[in-house]
Write a protein that holds these residues in place. Structure first.
Motif, PDB file in Angstrom:
ATOM      1  N   ARG A   1       4.328   8.709 -10.886  1.00 47.53           N
ATOM      2  CA  ARG A   1       3.694   8.923 -12.190  1.00 47.53           C
ATOM      3  C   ARG A   1       3.254  10.376 -12.347  1.00 47.53           C
ATOM      4  NH1 ARG A   1       1.871   3.446 -11.312  1.00 47.53           N
ATOM      5  NH2 ARG A   1       0.153   4.215 -10.000  1.00 47.53           N
ATOM      6  N   GLU A   2       2.685  10.929 -11.292  1.00 47.53           N
ATOM      7  CA  GLU A   2       2.264  12.324 -11.358  1.00 47.53           C
ATOM      8  C   GLU A   2       3.453  13.263 -11.482  1.00 47.53           C
ATOM      9  OE1 GLU A   2      -0.041  12.955  -7.871  1.00 47.53           O
ATOM     10  OE2 GLU A   2      -1.811  11.879  -8.635  1.00 47.53           O
TER      11      GLU A   2
ATOM     12  N   LEU B   1      10.258   4.143 -12.670  1.00 47.80           N
ATOM     13  CA  LEU B   1       9.067   3.561 -12.057  1.00 47.80           C
ATOM     14  C   LEU B   1       9.245   2.059 -11.860  1.00 47.80           C
ATOM     15  CD1 LEU B   1       6.231   5.472 -13.947  1.00 47.80           C
ATOM     16  CD2 LEU B   1       6.747   5.617 -11.497  1.00 47.80           C
TER      17      LEU B   1
ATOM     18  N   ARG C   1       8.873   0.166  -8.264  1.00 48.61           N
ATOM     19  CA  ARG C   1       7.690  -0.685  -8.079  1.00 48.61           C
ATOM     20  C   ARG C   1       7.981  -1.930  -7.248  1.00 48.61           C
ATOM     21  NH1 ARG C   1       5.603  -5.077 -10.749  1.00 48.61           N
ATOM     22  NH2 ARG C   1       7.273  -5.000 -12.305  1.00 48.61           N
TER      23      ARG C   1
ATOM     24  N   ASP D   1       0.834  -1.207   0.000  1.00 46.30           N
ATOM     25  CA  ASP D   1       0.000   0.000   0.000  1.00 46.30           C
ATOM     26  C   ASP D   1       0.865   1.252   0.000  1.00 46.30           C
ATOM     27  OD1 ASP D   1      -2.350  -1.413  -0.045  1.00 46.30           O
ATOM     28  OD2 ASP D   1      -2.740  -1.248   2.114  1.00 46.30           O
TER      29      ASP D   1
ATOM     30  N   ALA E   1       2.303   1.725  -3.383  1.00 42.52           N
ATOM     31  CA  ALA E   1       1.315   2.239  -4.334  1.00 42.52           C
ATOM     32  C   ALA E   1       1.224   3.760  -4.248  1.00 42.52           C
ATOM     33  CB  ALA E   1      -0.049   1.604  -4.065  1.00 42.52           C
ATOM     34  N   ARG E   2       1.341   4.315  -3.032  1.00 45.48           N
ATOM     35  CA  ARG E   2       1.345   5.769  -2.871  1.00 45.48           C
ATOM     36  C   ARG E   2       2.557   6.382  -3.561  1.00 45.48           C
ATOM     37  NH1 ARG E   2       0.904   7.082   3.358  1.00 45.48           N
ATOM     38  NH2 ARG E   2       0.830   9.219   2.517  1.00 45.48           N
ATOM     39  N   ASP E   3       3.711   5.731  -3.403  1.00 42.89           N
ATOM     40  CA  ASP E   3       4.918   6.249  -4.063  1.00 42.89           C
ATOM     41  C   ASP E   3       4.809   6.151  -5.578  1.00 42.89           C
ATOM     42  OD1 ASP E   3       6.271   6.903  -1.695  1.00 42.89           O
ATOM     43  OD2 ASP E   3       7.072   4.880  -1.475  1.00 42.89           O
ATOM     44  N   MET E   4       4.254   5.065  -6.075  1.00 48.48           N
ATOM     45  CA  MET E   4       4.099   4.894  -7.516  1.00 48.48           C
ATOM     46  C   MET E   4       3.173   5.958  -8.088  1.00 48.48           C
ATOM     47  SD  MET E   4       5.941   2.390  -8.781  1.00 48.48           S
ATOM     48  CE  MET E   4       5.074   1.963 -10.295  1.00 48.48           C
ATOM     49  N   GLU E   5       2.082   6.230  -7.403  1.00 45.65           N
ATOM     50  CA  GLU E   5       1.154   7.252  -7.882  1.00 45.65           C
ATOM     51  C   GLU E   5       1.830   8.619  -7.931  1.00 45.65           C
ATOM     52  OE1 GLU E   5      -3.264   9.143  -6.797  1.00 45.65           O
ATOM     53  OE2 GLU E   5      -2.363   7.575  -5.525  1.00 45.65           O
ATOM     54  N   ALA E   6       2.564   8.938  -6.879  1.00 41.08           N
ATOM     55  CA  ALA E   6       3.269  10.219  -6.855  1.00 41.08           C
ATOM     56  C   ALA E   6       4.339  10.274  -7.937  1.00 41.08           C
ATOM     57  CB  ALA E   6       3.900  10.437  -5.487  1.00 41.08           C
TER      58      ALA E   6
ATOM     59  N   GLU F   1      11.220   9.870  -3.684  1.00 46.96           N
ATOM     60  CA  GLU F   1      10.262   9.154  -4.524  1.00 46.96           C
ATOM     61  C   GLU F   1       9.836   7.831  -3.890  1.00 46.96           C
ATOM     62  OE1 GLU F   1      14.259   7.733  -5.374  1.00 46.96           O
ATOM     63  OE2 GLU F   1      13.397   9.747  -5.412  1.00 46.96           O
TER      64      GLU F   1
END
Length: 431
Positions: A74-75, A83, A87, A64, A67-72, A167
């Motif tokens: 990508r943004e 990435l 991941r 979880d 997933a927060r780091d991945m979303e940030a 990141e």
């Protein structure tokens, strides 16, 4: 945002606060290191097994956080390669826990005798391995480094201070929490594995200035990070700048093997430091277009010199800078060379001394390549993607060292130790 700028992000620098923070962490790490240096192999292994169990038990929370780091990421515009480094999934997290357990099962280097001699006067001299002390590790993107570094540091008797990139901040904190819980269960000090709690960029500078508290700094990340560490550090640094790795396909290469290794060395994972960035093909090799086409079919952009570009309209002409570029992406530069002499000359000029490989069935040519290429890892008929501590049987690695002093190649348990001399006499006095 990219790997080279991630450590400049975060809160505005507060120099005094950062120095105080690192001084406190360093003092606590120094005390923990003294205890670790005399901890038994069984005690250290028990702590690592408990840490691995916590990684598995807390897997959902760690994923979880990732997933927060991945979303940030990508943004924030992280590249696909970065990435991929960031991941985590169930398999990667399980592999990380397995790596921690693998380190626990490795021979303990601390106290191992390197050699022993007896002097003519009867004195016995022995060299034995001892921990480095306190190791500062500054890294980007890969959250698995948090677990690998902690495991290797603890088993080699060192306390570690970890500073990950912004990141991966949530992933690193979740993994560190699991590791700390494992240590707490076995009575070892949590100060043996500390994670810098701020992303303030001043903390990096404070780490680099911490003479007397930190014994060595190991940077792991992009060229910008490593260059900054090497420029600013006042403590010893164990590092490499680039993974500009070469795969040379000799005229005596088996064609099927050459294609398989070229595609795997470049495309298995393009964002790892062991990925091939330049392929050299002997002008006398009979099927260069097959290699080019296979790479393009695998989704790789090919940039070639004049001879390679003439083979296919799908090849982009290479520029002078391509031969010195670590792409960390689905891009490869290819040059035609005049046999082993041309390959050795190109590698000597452009290699970063990380990993270079030859594909050939000619044993004499292979042995010459192995002997004359001055890189940390030199391979024959194997993919450069094997440039990894786990694949070398080391359980995990802290990084690939390309310098000549202390350690070279994958740095694992032995690379995190030094030695001292033990002299045993029977009353000898020097005349």
């Amino acid at each position: 945002m990219n790997a080279e700028t991630s450590l400049t992000l975060g809160d505005p620098p507060r120099l005094h606060d950062a120095d105080a923070l690192i001084a406190d962490m360093g003092a606590r790490a120094r005390l923990a290191a003294k205890a670790l240096a005399v901890a038994t192999t069984a005690e250290k292994a028990k702590a690592l097994r408990a840490a691995a169990a916590e990684l598995r038990m807390r897997g959902a929370a760690i994923l979880d956080a990732n997933a927060r780091d991945m979303e940030a990421g990508r943004e924030g515009g992280l590249s696909s390669a970065m990435l991929d480094r960031l991941r985590l999934d169930e398999n990667r997290l399980a592999a990380s826990a397995d790596a921690v357990e693998a380190v626990a099962a490795l021979p303990d280097p601390v106290g191992a005798e390197i050699d022993r001699t007896v002097r003519p006067n009867g004195m016995t001299l022995a060299r034995v391995r001892v921990p480095l002390g306190v190791v500062g590790i500054i890294y980007e993107s890969r959250p698995n480094v948090t677990a690998d570094a902690a495991a290797l540091g603890l088993m080699s008797g060192n306390a570690v201070i970890l500073r990950g990139g912004s990141e991966a901040v949530h992933s690193n904190r979740a993994i560190h929490a699991a590791l700390a819980a494992g240590l707490a269960q076995t009575g070892l000090s949590a100060d043996a594995v500390q994670l810098v709690p701020t992303q303030d960029r001043a903390a990096v500078g404070a780490l680099l200035r911490a003479q007397g508290l930190i014994d060595i700094i190991i940077p792991r990340g992009g060229k910008g990070l490593v260059a900054r560490v090497q420029d600013e550090a006042r403590v010893p640094v164990l590092a490499h700048l680039d993974g500009i790795n070469h795969l040379y396909i000799d005229r005596a290469a088996d064609p099927a093997r050459a294609v398989d290794l070229a595609v795997n060395a470049k495309m298995r994972r393009t964002g790892v430091c062991g990925a091939t960035e330049t392929i050299l093909i002997d002008r006398a090799y009979r099927a260069p277009l097959v290699i080019v086409d296979a790479l393009i079919a695998a989704g790789c952009e090919v940039r070639g010199d004049a001879a390679i570009a003439a083979l296919s309209p799908h090849v982009t002409p290479a520029s002078a800078t391509d031969w010195d570029c670590e792409y960390l992406d689905a891009i490869v530069s290819i040059a035609a060379v005049d046999g082993i002499e041309g390959a050795l000359s190109h590698i000597d000029t452009h290699s970063s001394r990380h990993t270079d490989a030859i594909v050939t069935e000619d044993v004499a040519t292979a042995e010459r390549f192995l002997a004359e290429v001055d890189s940390a890892i030199v391979m024959h008929n194997a993919s450069t993607q094997f440039a990894d501590g786990g694949e070398f049987g080391l359980g995990a690695e802290i990084g690939i060292a390309t310098g000549r002093l202390h350690a070279r190649g994958p740095v694992a348990l032995e690379g995190l130790t030094t030695y001292k001399w033990l002299v045993r006499g029977t009353g000898q006095a020097r005349p």
